[in-house]
Design a protein around this motif. Structure first.
Motif, PDB file in Angstrom:
ATOM      1  N   UNK A   7      17.989  -1.511  27.869  1.00 53.95           N
ATOM      2  CA  UNK A   7      17.213  -0.268  27.976  1.00 53.95           C
ATOM      3  C   UNK A   7      15.734  -0.582  27.804  1.00 53.95           C
ATOM      4  N   UNK A   8      14.945  -0.184  28.779  1.00 52.11           N
ATOM      5  CA  UNK A   8      13.503  -0.453  28.759  1.00 52.11           C
ATOM      6  C   UNK A   8      12.773   0.878  28.920  1.00 52.11           C
ATOM      7  N   UNK A   9      11.897   1.200  27.985  1.00 57.25           N
ATOM      8  CA  UNK A   9      11.035   2.369  28.192  1.00 57.25           C
ATOM      9  C   UNK A   9       9.961   1.975  29.208  1.00 57.25           C
ATOM     10  N   UNK A  10       9.608   2.901  30.075  1.00 62.99           N
ATOM     11  CA  UNK A  10       8.589   2.637  31.108  1.00 62.99           C
ATOM     12  C   UNK A  10       7.268   2.161  30.484  1.00 62.99           C
ATOM     13  N   UNK A  67      11.594  -9.978  39.856  1.00 62.83           N
ATOM     14  CA  UNK A  67      13.036 -10.226  39.711  1.00 62.83           C
ATOM     15  C   UNK A  67      13.706  -9.805  41.009  1.00 62.83           C
ATOM     16  N   UNK A  68      13.517 -10.576  42.088  1.00 65.25           N
ATOM     17  CA  UNK A  68      13.977 -10.114  43.404  1.00 65.25           C
ATOM     18  C   UNK A  68      15.478  -9.897  43.504  1.00 65.25           C
ATOM     19  N   UNK A  69      16.245 -10.421  42.545  1.00 65.24           N
ATOM     20  CA  UNK A  69      17.700 -10.242  42.633  1.00 65.24           C
ATOM     21  C   UNK A  69      18.125  -8.819  42.277  1.00 65.24           C
ATOM     22  N   UNK A  70      17.253  -8.041  41.607  1.00 62.63           N
ATOM     23  CA  UNK A  70      17.679  -6.682  41.268  1.00 62.63           C
ATOM     24  C   UNK A  70      17.242  -5.706  42.367  1.00 62.63           C
ATOM     25  N   UNK A  71      18.013  -4.653  42.493  1.00 61.87           N
ATOM     26  CA  UNK A  71      17.710  -3.604  43.478  1.00 61.87           C
ATOM     27  C   UNK A  71      17.861  -2.274  42.742  1.00 61.87           C
ATOM     28  N   UNK A  72      16.811  -1.914  41.989  1.00 66.32           N
ATOM     29  CA  UNK A  72      16.911  -0.759  41.095  1.00 66.32           C
ATOM     30  C   UNK A  72      16.999   0.546  41.882  1.00 66.32           C
ATOM     31  N   UNK A  73      17.928   1.390  41.458  1.00 66.42           N
ATOM     32  CA  UNK A  73      18.165   2.682  42.121  1.00 66.42           C
ATOM     33  C   UNK A  73      17.744   3.829  41.208  1.00 66.42           C
ATOM     34  N   UNK A  74      17.142   4.888  41.757  1.00 69.51           N
ATOM     35  CA  UNK A  74      16.826   6.054  40.926  1.00 69.51           C
ATOM     36  C   UNK A  74      18.100   6.751  40.462  1.00 69.51           C
ATOM     37  N   UNK A  75      18.101   7.222  39.220  1.00 72.14           N
ATOM     38  CA  UNK A  75      19.256   7.964  38.697  1.00 72.14           C
ATOM     39  C   UNK A  75      18.756   9.175  37.919  1.00 72.14           C
ATOM     40  N   UNK A  76      19.238  10.361  38.319  1.00 67.97           N
ATOM     41  CA  UNK A  76      18.863  11.597  37.621  1.00 67.97           C
ATOM     42  C   UNK A  76      19.402  11.615  36.195  1.00 67.97           C
ATOM     43  N   UNK A  77      20.361  10.757  35.877  1.00 70.83           N
ATOM     44  CA  UNK A  77      20.888  10.686  34.508  1.00 70.83           C
ATOM     45  C   UNK A  77      19.867  10.081  33.550  1.00 70.83           C
ATOM     46  N   UNK A  78      18.812   9.488  34.102  1.00 77.13           N
ATOM     47  CA  UNK A  78      17.821   8.803  33.266  1.00 77.13           C
ATOM     48  C   UNK A  78      16.498   9.556  33.178  1.00 77.13           C
ATOM     49  N   UNK A  79      16.435  10.775  33.740  1.00 78.45           N
ATOM     50  CA  UNK A  79      15.242  11.618  33.617  1.00 78.45           C
ATOM     51  C   UNK A  79      14.866  11.819  32.151  1.00 78.45           C
ATOM     52  N   UNK A  80      13.610  12.056  31.885  1.00 78.87           N
ATOM     53  CA  UNK A  80      13.217  12.451  30.538  1.00 78.87           C
ATOM     54  C   UNK A  80      13.871  13.805  30.227  1.00 78.87           C
ATOM     55  N   UNK A 136      11.637   7.543  26.271  1.00 82.51           N
ATOM     56  CA  UNK A 136      11.794   7.371  24.826  1.00 82.51           C
ATOM     57  C   UNK A 136      12.996   8.140  24.271  1.00 82.51           C
ATOM     58  N   UNK A 137      13.085   9.433  24.585  1.00 80.47           N
ATOM     59  CA  UNK A 137      14.159  10.246  24.005  1.00 80.47           C
ATOM     60  C   UNK A 137      15.533   9.797  24.519  1.00 80.47           C
ATOM     61  N   UNK A 138      15.586   9.412  25.778  1.00 81.54           N
ATOM     62  CA  UNK A 138      16.875   8.967  26.352  1.00 81.54           C
ATOM     63  C   UNK A 138      17.364   7.714  25.626  1.00 81.54           C
ATOM     64  N   UNK A 139      16.451   6.776  25.393  1.00 80.89           N
ATOM     65  CA  UNK A 139      16.854   5.546  24.691  1.00 80.89           C
ATOM     66  C   UNK A 139      17.251   5.883  23.250  1.00 80.89           C
ATOM     67  N   UNK A 140      16.499   6.779  22.619  1.00 81.76           N
ATOM     68  CA  UNK A 140      16.861   7.197  21.264  1.00 81.76           C
ATOM     69  C   UNK A 140      18.271   7.767  21.211  1.00 81.76           C
ATOM     70  N   UNK A 141      18.648   8.512  22.237  1.00 78.57           N
ATOM     71  CA  UNK A 141      20.010   9.083  22.275  1.00 78.57           C
ATOM     72  C   UNK A 141      21.062   7.987  22.435  1.00 78.57           C
ATOM     73  N   UNK A 142      20.813   7.011  23.303  1.00 80.81           N
ATOM     74  CA  UNK A 142      21.764   5.902  23.469  1.00 80.81           C
ATOM     75  C   UNK A 142      21.954   5.169  22.135  1.00 80.81           C
ATOM     76  N   UNK A 143      20.853   4.943  21.415  1.00 84.87           N
ATOM     77  CA  UNK A 143      20.940   4.250  20.126  1.00 84.87           C
ATOM     78  C   UNK A 143      21.750   5.097  19.140  1.00 84.87           C
ATOM     79  N   UNK A 144      21.464   6.402  19.099  1.00 82.76           N
ATOM     80  CA  UNK A 144      22.229   7.315  18.241  1.00 82.76           C
ATOM     81  C   UNK A 144      23.720   7.257  18.558  1.00 82.76           C
ATOM     82  N   UNK A 145      24.009   7.217  19.836  1.00 83.07           N
ATOM     83  CA  UNK A 145      25.420   7.186  20.281  1.00 83.07           C
ATOM     84  C   UNK A 145      26.112   5.921  19.769  1.00 83.07           C
ATOM     85  N   UNK A 146      25.433   4.789  19.901  1.00 83.87           N
ATOM     86  CA  UNK A 146      26.027   3.518  19.473  1.00 83.87           C
ATOM     87  C   UNK A 146      26.272   3.521  17.962  1.00 83.87           C
TER      88      UNK A 146
END
Ligand SMILES: O=C(O)[C@@H](CO)OP(=O)(O)O
Length: 200
Positions: A7-10, A67-80, A136-146
């Motif tokens: 997980x990387x914050x922008x 990192x040319x091997x990655x092909x990052x896709x937009x995901x609405x699940x990752x919106x702020x 930030x908040x999305x990553x905080x939620x993932x950490x809380x979940x773990x």
């Protein structure tokens, strides 16, 4: 078999201090994105997704250039979003935080985070390394979940711009927080986005 979620914050947004809802990265934000790309360049990524907001999409684009091997896709699940609302067990000091937040925003955030954790924190049949560039908040939620912490506990769990948080998920074992907000790849002048000054 392990599923690693990175997980990387922008990176830092240009003029974020003026309260703009979104925008391009600042020059410092672009350098942060280059630094996290260098840090992760040896990881055999199996998937990459980013929030569709401009500051996250630009971060992912800069990372992808290195990192040319990655092909990052937009995901609405990752919106702020606001991952949850106030609860009776929440410390009262957080109540003012929700002053301008509507019930609709909270409902939408809760639904988004339920789908996001189901999608991205699931055990995988083989080894997986997935990159998520988000907020930030999305990553905080993932950490809380773990940590299986109370719902309100994402509040106060903060990540710096392009800080690195890694979660490991396996079948039949609880998920592990491998590292949180690791900034080893960022020189001191690129450490931005935390609510408090660094104590060291
Ligand atoms: O506004 C903020 O403080 C956070 C909330 O998640 O967003 P971002 O990581 O996009 O700066």
């Amino acid at each position: 078999m392990s599923h690693f979620i990175y997980l990387v914050r922008h990176g830092e947004q240009q003029d974020a201090e003026y309260g703009l809802p979104d925008g391009p990265l600042s020059p410092r934000g672009r350098r942060q994105a280059q630094a996290i790309a260098e840090r992760l360049s040896g990881v055999p990524f199996t998937g990459a997704w980013h929030s569709p907001l401009q500051r996250a999409a630009e971060t992912a684009k800069i990372m992808q250039e290195r990192m040319p091997a990655i092909d990052s896709q937009p995901s609405a699940l990752l919106f702020d979003c606001y991952p949850s609302g106030p609860t009776p067990d929440m410390p009262r000091s957080f109540e003012s935080f929700f002053g301008g937040v509507t019930e609709e925003e909270i409902d939408a955030g809760q639904a988004q985070m339920a789908d996001a954790t189901a999608e991205f924190l699931a055990p995988a049949p083989g080894d997986r390394h997935d990159l998520l560039v988000t907020h930030n908040f999305v990553i905080g939620w993932f950490v809380r979940e773990v940590l299986d912490a109370p719902n309100w506990r994402w509040l106060g769990i903060n990540q710096a711009n392009c800080g690195l948080t890694i979660i490991r998920v396996r079948t039949a074992k609880p998920p592990v927080l491998v590292t949180h907000n690791d900034l080893g790849h960022l020189p001191v002048e690129l450490r931005t986005g935390m609510p408090d000054d660094w104590p060291v």
